[in-house]
Design a protein around this motif. Structure first.
Motif, PDB file in Angstrom:
ATOM      1  N   PRO A 168      -5.086  -0.753  -9.771  1.00 39.24           N
ATOM      2  CA  PRO A 168      -4.088  -1.631  -9.164  1.00 39.24           C
ATOM      3  C   PRO A 168      -3.906  -1.363  -7.664  1.00 39.24           C
ATOM      4  CG  PRO A 168      -3.333  -0.946 -11.322  1.00 39.24           C
ATOM      5  CD  PRO A 168      -4.589  -0.147 -11.024  1.00 39.24           C
ATOM      6  N   LEU A 169      -4.033  -0.112  -7.238  1.00 41.79           N
ATOM      7  CA  LEU A 169      -3.898   0.203  -5.817  1.00 41.79           C
ATOM      8  C   LEU A 169      -5.022  -0.427  -5.001  1.00 41.79           C
ATOM      9  CD1 LEU A 169      -2.349   1.595  -3.563  1.00 41.79           C
ATOM     10  CD2 LEU A 169      -3.620   3.697  -4.087  1.00 41.79           C
ATOM     11  N   HIS A 170      -6.239  -0.458  -5.536  1.00 38.39           N
ATOM     12  CA  HIS A 170      -7.333  -1.154  -4.843  1.00 38.39           C
ATOM     13  C   HIS A 170      -6.948  -2.614  -4.594  1.00 38.39           C
ATOM     14  CE1 HIS A 170      -9.896   2.212  -6.300  1.00 38.39           C
ATOM     15  NE2 HIS A 170     -10.646   1.923  -5.242  1.00 38.39           N
ATOM     16  N   TRP A 171      -6.374  -3.247  -5.632  1.00 35.34           N
ATOM     17  CA  TRP A 171      -6.011  -4.661  -5.499  1.00 35.34           C
ATOM     18  C   TRP A 171      -4.880  -4.857  -4.502  1.00 35.34           C
ATOM     19  CZ3 TRP A 171      -6.589  -8.813  -9.657  1.00 35.34           C
ATOM     20  CH2 TRP A 171      -7.888  -8.800 -10.159  1.00 35.34           C
ATOM     21  N   ALA A 172      -3.923  -3.948  -4.482  1.00 35.13           N
ATOM     22  CA  ALA A 172      -2.852  -4.040  -3.487  1.00 35.13           C
ATOM     23  C   ALA A 172      -3.447  -3.925  -2.086  1.00 35.13           C
ATOM     24  CB  ALA A 172      -1.804  -2.952  -3.729  1.00 35.13           C
ATOM     25  N   ALA A 173      -4.437  -3.055  -1.921  1.00 33.43           N
ATOM     26  CA  ALA A 173      -5.082  -2.872  -0.619  1.00 33.43           C
ATOM     27  C   ALA A 173      -5.890  -4.102  -0.218  1.00 33.43           C
ATOM     28  CB  ALA A 173      -5.976  -1.633  -0.646  1.00 33.43           C
ATOM     29  N   VAL A 174      -6.651  -4.647  -1.133  1.00 38.73           N
ATOM     30  CA  VAL A 174      -7.470  -5.832  -0.840  1.00 38.73           C
ATOM     31  C   VAL A 174      -6.595  -6.998  -0.393  1.00 38.73           C
ATOM     32  CG1 VAL A 174      -8.895  -7.626  -1.935  1.00 38.73           C
ATOM     33  CG2 VAL A 174      -9.434  -5.212  -2.298  1.00 38.73           C
ATOM     34  N   ASN A 175      -5.394  -7.082  -0.944  1.00 37.99           N
ATOM     35  CA  ASN A 175      -4.498  -8.199  -0.652  1.00 37.99           C
ATOM     36  C   ASN A 175      -3.369  -7.843   0.327  1.00 37.99           C
ATOM     37  OD1 ASN A 175      -5.591 -10.424  -2.367  1.00 37.99           O
ATOM     38  ND2 ASN A 175      -5.374  -8.812  -3.898  1.00 37.99           N
TER      39      ASN A 175
ATOM     40  N   VAL B 267     -10.959  -5.054   4.624  1.00 40.71           N
ATOM     41  CA  VAL B 267     -10.304  -6.343   4.877  1.00 40.71           C
ATOM     42  C   VAL B 267      -9.541  -6.353   6.207  1.00 40.71           C
ATOM     43  CG1 VAL B 267     -10.154  -6.946   2.428  1.00 40.71           C
ATOM     44  CG2 VAL B 267      -8.212  -5.794   3.532  1.00 40.71           C
ATOM     45  N   GLY B 268      -9.624  -5.261   6.961  1.00 36.32           N
ATOM     46  CA  GLY B 268      -8.963  -5.204   8.258  1.00 36.32           C
ATOM     47  C   GLY B 268      -7.458  -5.011   8.191  1.00 36.32           C
ATOM     48  N   TRP B 269      -6.975  -4.400   7.125  1.00 33.65           N
ATOM     49  CA  TRP B 269      -5.540  -4.183   6.952  1.00 33.65           C
ATOM     50  C   TRP B 269      -5.149  -2.849   7.580  1.00 33.65           C
ATOM     51  CZ3 TRP B 269      -2.817  -2.162   2.061  1.00 33.65           C
ATOM     52  CH2 TRP B 269      -1.435  -2.340   2.166  1.00 33.65           C
ATOM     53  N   GLU B 270      -4.902  -2.879   8.878  1.00 33.04           N
ATOM     54  CA  GLU B 270      -4.623  -1.661   9.633  1.00 33.04           C
ATOM     55  C   GLU B 270      -3.330  -0.976   9.222  1.00 33.04           C
ATOM     56  OE1 GLU B 270      -5.087  -2.049  13.856  1.00 33.04           O
ATOM     57  OE2 GLU B 270      -6.805  -3.384  13.601  1.00 33.04           O
ATOM     58  N   GLU B 271      -2.272  -1.751   8.965  1.00 34.92           N
ATOM     59  CA  GLU B 271      -0.976  -1.170   8.589  1.00 34.92           C
ATOM     60  C   GLU B 271      -1.105  -0.347   7.302  1.00 34.92           C
ATOM     61  OE1 GLU B 271       3.591  -2.676   7.818  1.00 34.92           O
ATOM     62  OE2 GLU B 271       1.952  -4.016   7.257  1.00 34.92           O
ATOM     63  N   GLY B 272      -1.793  -0.903   6.322  1.00 34.67           N
ATOM     64  CA  GLY B 272      -1.979  -0.197   5.057  1.00 34.67           C
ATOM     65  C   GLY B 272      -2.882   1.010   5.210  1.00 34.67           C
ATOM     66  N   ALA B 273      -3.959   0.860   5.967  1.00 30.43           N
ATOM     67  CA  ALA B 273      -4.876   1.981   6.183  1.00 30.43           C
ATOM     68  C   ALA B 273      -4.151   3.131   6.885  1.00 30.43           C
ATOM     69  CB  ALA B 273      -6.086   1.522   6.993  1.00 30.43           C
ATOM     70  N   LYS B 274      -3.342   2.788   7.867  1.00 36.16           N
ATOM     71  CA  LYS B 274      -2.589   3.829   8.593  1.00 36.16           C
ATOM     72  C   LYS B 274      -1.638   4.552   7.643  1.00 36.16           C
ATOM     73  CE  LYS B 274       0.497   4.688  12.420  1.00 36.16           C
ATOM     74  NZ  LYS B 274       1.370   4.165  13.442  1.00 36.16           N
ATOM     75  N   TRP B 275      -0.910   3.794   6.818  1.00 35.69           N
ATOM     76  CA  TRP B 275       0.019   4.424   5.881  1.00 35.69           C
ATOM     77  C   TRP B 275      -0.732   5.336   4.906  1.00 35.69           C
ATOM     78  CZ3 TRP B 275       0.469   4.058   0.528  1.00 35.69           C
ATOM     79  CH2 TRP B 275       1.559   4.744  -0.009  1.00 35.69           C
ATOM     80  N   MET B 276      -1.857   4.872   4.397  1.00 37.18           N
ATOM     81  CA  MET B 276      -2.623   5.689   3.446  1.00 37.18           C
ATOM     82  C   MET B 276      -3.089   6.985   4.084  1.00 37.18           C
ATOM     83  SD  MET B 276      -4.839   2.916   1.324  1.00 37.18           S
ATOM     84  CE  MET B 276      -4.096   1.345   0.894  1.00 37.18           C
ATOM     85  N   VAL B 277      -3.556   6.918   5.329  1.00 37.69           N
ATOM     86  CA  VAL B 277      -3.985   8.135   6.031  1.00 37.69           C
ATOM     87  C   VAL B 277      -2.805   9.073   6.228  1.00 37.69           C
ATOM     88  CG1 VAL B 277      -4.867   9.022   8.230  1.00 37.69           C
ATOM     89  CG2 VAL B 277      -5.994   7.085   7.121  1.00 37.69           C
ATOM     90  N   GLU B 278      -1.642   8.520   6.522  1.00 41.83           N
ATOM     91  CA  GLU B 278      -0.454   9.354   6.740  1.00 41.83           C
ATOM     92  C   GLU B 278      -0.031  10.109   5.481  1.00 41.83           C
ATOM     93  OE1 GLU B 278       2.422   6.602   8.278  1.00 41.83           O
ATOM     94  OE2 GLU B 278       1.612   6.713  10.308  1.00 41.83           O
ATOM     95  N   VAL B 279      -0.217   9.505   4.295  1.00 45.37           N
ATOM     96  CA  VAL B 279       0.260  10.140   3.064  1.00 45.37           C
ATOM     97  C   VAL B 279      -0.831  10.843   2.272  1.00 45.37           C
ATOM     98  CG1 VAL B 279       2.184   8.533   2.846  1.00 45.37           C
ATOM     99  CG2 VAL B 279       0.068   8.077   1.597  1.00 45.37           C
TER     100      VAL B 279
ATOM    101  N   ARG C 266     -10.878   4.558  13.314  1.00 45.19           N
ATOM    102  CA  ARG C 266     -10.159   5.562  14.095  1.00 45.19           C
ATOM    103  C   ARG C 266      -8.710   5.105  14.226  1.00 45.19           C
ATOM    104  NH1 ARG C 266     -14.976   4.744  16.645  1.00 45.19           N
ATOM    105  NH2 ARG C 266     -16.351   6.535  16.699  1.00 45.19           N
ATOM    106  N   MET C 267      -7.804   6.048  14.074  1.00 49.22           N
ATOM    107  CA  MET C 267      -6.400   5.713  14.263  1.00 49.22           C
ATOM    108  C   MET C 267      -5.645   6.953  14.698  1.00 49.22           C
ATOM    109  SD  MET C 267      -5.189   5.226  10.319  1.00 49.22           S
ATOM    110  CE  MET C 267      -6.246   3.820  10.169  1.00 49.22           C
ATOM    111  N   LYS C 268      -4.519   6.705  15.360  1.00 51.31           N
ATOM    112  CA  LYS C 268      -3.644   7.795  15.790  1.00 51.31           C
ATOM    113  C   LYS C 268      -2.452   7.842  14.867  1.00 51.31           C
ATOM    114  CE  LYS C 268      -4.590   8.200  20.674  1.00 51.31           C
ATOM    115  NZ  LYS C 268      -4.023   8.230  22.020  1.00 51.31           N
TER     116      LYS C 268
END
Length: 188
Positions: A84-91, A129-141, A177-179
């Motif tokens: 389910p997390l993959h699907w949340a990320a894809v969307n 999918v270019g979802w930067e906000e989600g990718a950043k949050w995932m890296v943070e946690v 890459r992200m800060k």
């Protein structure tokens, strides 16, 4: 009085209710059949109720389902090995991703390490999918411990706060890459 078993039509209706976020119909299903069947119902592609609500961003339906399904359903994989997390990320559903990872009785951040048949983690799907906000949050946690499972140099004194730059390569060789803002710097 025994609880009736859901028919195939009842199961299909439940999955549609989850897809469209119809919480009243989901609750009516549980009232009629109990919560047990929710853990086993899958569509032709192996998607469960959590896949459906996660893919479509239905936070209220997700909250209800998390209160009645087995926590193991959080890591349920469909025929493409996606959770389910993959699907949340894809969307690009941040609230859903956060609820799945932060569910107190679930696998937690370990969900971020599960790779699907394409070799992508939820983070990889977010990047794809270019979802930067989600990718950043995932890296943070996500768990950034070293390979031995021990945090690197936990006993070091902390120095001034600095931005941390993170570089992650996905299965296709794409680099993101992200800060991550202002983290304490360990003194050497």
């Amino acid at each position: 009085m025994s609880i009736p078993l859901p028919t195939d039509d009842d199961k299909d209706d439940l999955l549609l209710s989850c897809r469209y976020g119809d919480i009243e119909d989901i609750q009516a299903f549980v009232d009629k059949f109990g919560s047990g069947p929710l853990n086993d119902i899958r569509d032709h592609s192996g998607n469960c109720a959590l896949h459906m609500v996660a893919a479509n961003g239905h936070a209220d339906a997700l909250d209800y389902l998390l209160s009645v399904v087995s926590p193991s359903l959080l890591s349920a994989r469909n025929s493409a090995e996606s959770t389910p997390l993959h699907w949340a990320a894809v969307n690009s559903h941040l609230t859903i991703a956060q609820k799945l990872v932060q569910f107190k009785n679930g696998p937690g951040v370990d969900l971020l390490d599960i790779k699907n048949a394409a070799g992508r983690s939820p983070l990889g799907e977010a990047e794809n999918v270019g979802w930067e906000e989600g990718a950043k949050w995932m890296v943070e946690v996500m768990n950034l411990d070293d390979a031995k499972g021990e945090a690197a140099e936990d006993d070091q004194p902390l120095g001034p706060a600095v931005d941390i730059e993170v570089e992650i390569q996905d299965a296709e060789g794409q680099v993101a890459r992200m800060k991550i803002g202002k983290q304490p710097l360990a003194e050497s």
